[in-house]
Structure formats: C-alpha cells, structure tokens
Scaffold this active site. Structure first.
Site, PDB file in Angstrom:
ATOM      1  N   GLU A 163      34.952  58.480  42.189  1.00  0.00           N
ATOM      2  CA  GLU A 163      34.485  59.181  40.996  1.00  0.00           C
ATOM      3  C   GLU A 163      35.571  59.431  39.942  1.00  0.00           C
ATOM      4  O   GLU A 163      35.924  60.584  39.652  1.00  0.00           O
ATOM      5  CB  GLU A 163      33.839  60.500  41.397  1.00  0.00           C
ATOM      6  CG  GLU A 163      32.603  60.303  42.271  1.00  0.00           C
ATOM      7  CD  GLU A 163      31.897  61.597  42.638  1.00  0.00           C
ATOM      8  OE1 GLU A 163      32.431  62.690  42.330  1.00  0.00           O
ATOM      9  OE2 GLU A 163      30.807  61.524  43.241  1.00  0.00           O
TER      10      GLU A 163
ATOM     11  N   GLU B  42      27.451  57.454  47.743  1.00  0.00           N
ATOM     12  CA  GLU B  42      27.075  58.845  47.982  1.00  0.00           C
ATOM     13  C   GLU B  42      25.684  59.102  47.436  1.00  0.00           C
ATOM     14  O   GLU B  42      25.355  58.675  46.330  1.00  0.00           O
ATOM     15  CB  GLU B  42      28.046  59.827  47.325  1.00  0.00           C
ATOM     16  CG  GLU B  42      29.451  59.837  47.896  1.00  0.00           C
ATOM     17  CD  GLU B  42      30.334  60.906  47.246  1.00  0.00           C
ATOM     18  OE1 GLU B  42      29.789  61.823  46.588  1.00  0.00           O
ATOM     19  OE2 GLU B  42      31.557  60.802  47.382  1.00  0.00           O
TER      20      GLU B  42
END
Length: 372
Positions: A170, A288
């Site tokens: 991320e 995720e």
C-alpha cells in the site's frame, strides 16, 4: 482509465500500444514465458494473511505474535498460500544509515517462518509492510529501500518458486504514483540480479486500491503479478475500526445485504482489472480483503463469501485479511476457528443474491486489531 506497461525493461520483447476499454497498454503484445507466472498465480489460489504479526513494530506489540503450528492449521483448512507482512525498518531489525544492513538474526527469523510454510506445502508471499519512513520521504529513503530488497533477494535466492516477493504494501503519503513507478522498477531490477525468474507482486500507489490503477506503470517483465487490495464499501468493512478515527464509530451498524446491485457494484469496480488480465495475461492477486469484527457476522459472511467466489471465478489468487486478529478467522484465545468465515472463504458454491432486505444479525464480535 489508463494502465501503462513501460517499454524499455530488458526482456527483449517488442513494444506496442493497445487501446482497450479506455486502458492504454504500452509494452509487449506477447510476453514470452508469461505462462509460468500465470501457473504460479494459479498455484497460489486461496490464501490468508498472517497479519498483525511481523508488520508490528515488534512481534508482541499488537498482541498477535506468530506461533509455530499456525501453518499446519491453515493448510489443514485447505488454504494454499499465506502472505507474510513484514516491517523491516525498526532499529532492532535493520540499520537506518548506509549500508542499511538487515540484521542477520532477523533474516534468519523470517527464514524460519518461510521454511515452516513450505514444510506445510503452503506457498508464501513475503513483502515489505508499513515502511513509514519511505512513505514520508521517498527520495531520502530510496537507497535504503533498494538495499533492503537487494539483501532480501540475495538471502532467499536459492528458494523454490513457492516463495513469491511483494515489493511494498500500500504505497501512500508522499510515495505518490509519480514517485512509486520509477522506484518499483529499480527495486525489481535489484531483485532480478539474483532472482531472475522469481514471481514478484507489484501494487498500486494510493493505498494499493483499484482507484490508483490508472497511474500504475509496470515494467516489462515476464514474472510479475498485479496485486490489489479491496475494502469497499469502506464504511462497512472498517466500521468501528479504532485506527481510522472517530468517524468509524458513526459507521457502526452498517450492513452488507448481498443484493444484486451490491454484487454488480463490485463487478464494475473490478472490470478494468478483468480486462487487463484477459487482454495481457498479467495475473492478478487480491492481497487483502476483509471486514473488521465490529460489523455483524452475517454481513461479514455474505460479503466475504461473494468476494471469494467472485475472485475464484476470475482466476484471481487471493489472501484474506487476516488469520488471528481483528478481521481474523481464528481466535487464538480459545483456539477455535470462526467457522462461518472459514466456510465463507472456502465453500464451493455461490449463493443466490438476496432480493429482500434481511433482518439484522445478532452475532457481533469486537476483537482488537490494528490497521492493515
């Protein structure tokens, strides 16, 4: 929407431009050897994150340390891989100044975890997670990031293709797409010095989500996998999440009803990724997805079940967030699985969508957890 596959990376393939569904693809029309990484992604299949363990500042900090034996439980359930988030930059793990050495004892610790996954016939994705200094100062931390990946790649170079690298979890903050695109190419080049065919996952800037896909520039490389994170609707998946702030409390009680329009919204959000995979053969991993325990269990199960089966249908590999903390399928205090979530992830059939609004679910959990 625009996705750039940059030409000029040393693979010997020719460059071209395709315009499809608004996506601009610059690079090779035919990428030799792509079938190998597609097969690796197929083998990855269904997985789960070992979250809130090694990406914590220390193994005990977030109250969810990794335990030997977890991988046996995970393999017995039927998962095929685990994703291992790791925070590499704490002072007891690596040097902050040149030569940025990762301490051998920490590398050995991570190696032991990798070895236990492989011993249980699980593939494993090893990443770099919560590199806060890099997010705040990409230029100042560039040398450290590249040095760390050179060291990690060198340490694990003899490992089989059941070990997959993921460059960075991320990217966000000051690590914008403009900064991330050249940096990811440099990091991949460092890995290729010792791991010329290792599968490497690359995600988007902007917290790894679908919204940043238009600005991602992928190097031409035969062994890369696009990784995406998905937590939408965010007000549902992160209701009551303490790390989000007070606004998350206002979302408490948000439900996901699994109506046709709810499913269609997800399909539309993933359509650019589906188009990319179909046209270019670049495999996709959803690294995720999950719902925090403050949501009602019925909604968590419905959302998780639809997404897991949808990803299977698209031939995406995936890793649920996560095993044993605030989103988890396993309660380490009782030693029991949260069976409704396990069934949602691993059940074979996709139920019909719900035409009518459902009654609220009574079961709600409130485990502690940290941000993904």
């Amino acid at each position: 929407m625009r996705l750039l596959i940059a030409s000029g990376y040393p693979t010997g393939t020719f460059s071209a431009t395709i315009l499809l569904s608004g996506i601009v693809l610059l690079g090779a029309l035919v990428v030799p050897g792509r079938s190998d990484v597609v097969e690796i992604n197929r083998r990855l299949g269904r997985g789960i994150n070992m979250g809130n363990m090694f990406e914590a500042p220390s193994e005990e900090d977030w109250g969810n340390p990794w335990r030997s034996g977890y991988f046996e439980k995970i393999a017995d359930l039927g998962f095929r891989h685990v994703r291992l988030p790791v925070r590499w930059e704490p002072a007891d793990r690596s040097l902050a100044e040149a030569p940025y050495t990762i301490r051998p004892e920490f590398l050995k610790r991570i190696q032991n975890v990798v070895d236990e996954a492989l011993a249980n016939n699980l593939m494993i994705v090893l990443n770099m997670h919560h590199h806060e200094a890099l997010m705040a100062d990409p230029d100042g931390q560039r040398a450290r990031f590249l040095s760390q990946w050179r060291q990690i790649a060198d340490w694990f170079q003899a490992y089989p293709d059941s070990l997959v690298f993921e460059l960075l979890n991320e990217p966000h903050g000051e690590l914008t797409a403009e900064k991330w695109n050249p940096l990811l190419a440099e990091a991949l080049s460092k890995i290729r010095e010792t791991n010329p065919t290792r599968a490497v996952m690359i995600g988007t800037a902007g917290w790894g989500g679908l919204g940043a896909l238009p600005w991602l520039v992928l190097p031409e490389d035969e062994n890369i996998i696009l990784t995406i994170h998905y937590y939408e609707p965010f007000e549902f998946t992160h209701q009551g999440a303490e790390w989000v702030g007070e606004r998350a409390d206002a979302w408490l009680g948000t439900r996901w009803l699994d109506r046709d329009e709810d499913r269609e919204a997800i399909r539309q959000q993933f359509q650019p990724v589906i188009d990319l995979r179909a046209e270019r053969g670049i495999p996709v991993h959803v690294g995720e997805f999950g719902v925090y325990s403050k949501a009602d269990m019925g909604s968590r199960v419905r959302w998780t079940h639809f997404l897991a089966r949808f990803f299977d249908e698209q031939e995406f590999s995936w890793a649920y967030w996560e095993f044993s903390a605030g989103f988890g399928i396993y309660d380490p205090k009782t030693g029991e699985m949260r069976q409704p979530l396990v069934d949602a992830l691993l059940g074979d059939s996709l139920p019909e969508f719900h035409e009518e609004e459902q009654e609220p679910d009574s079961e709600n959990e409130a485990d502690a957890g940290e941000p993904a």
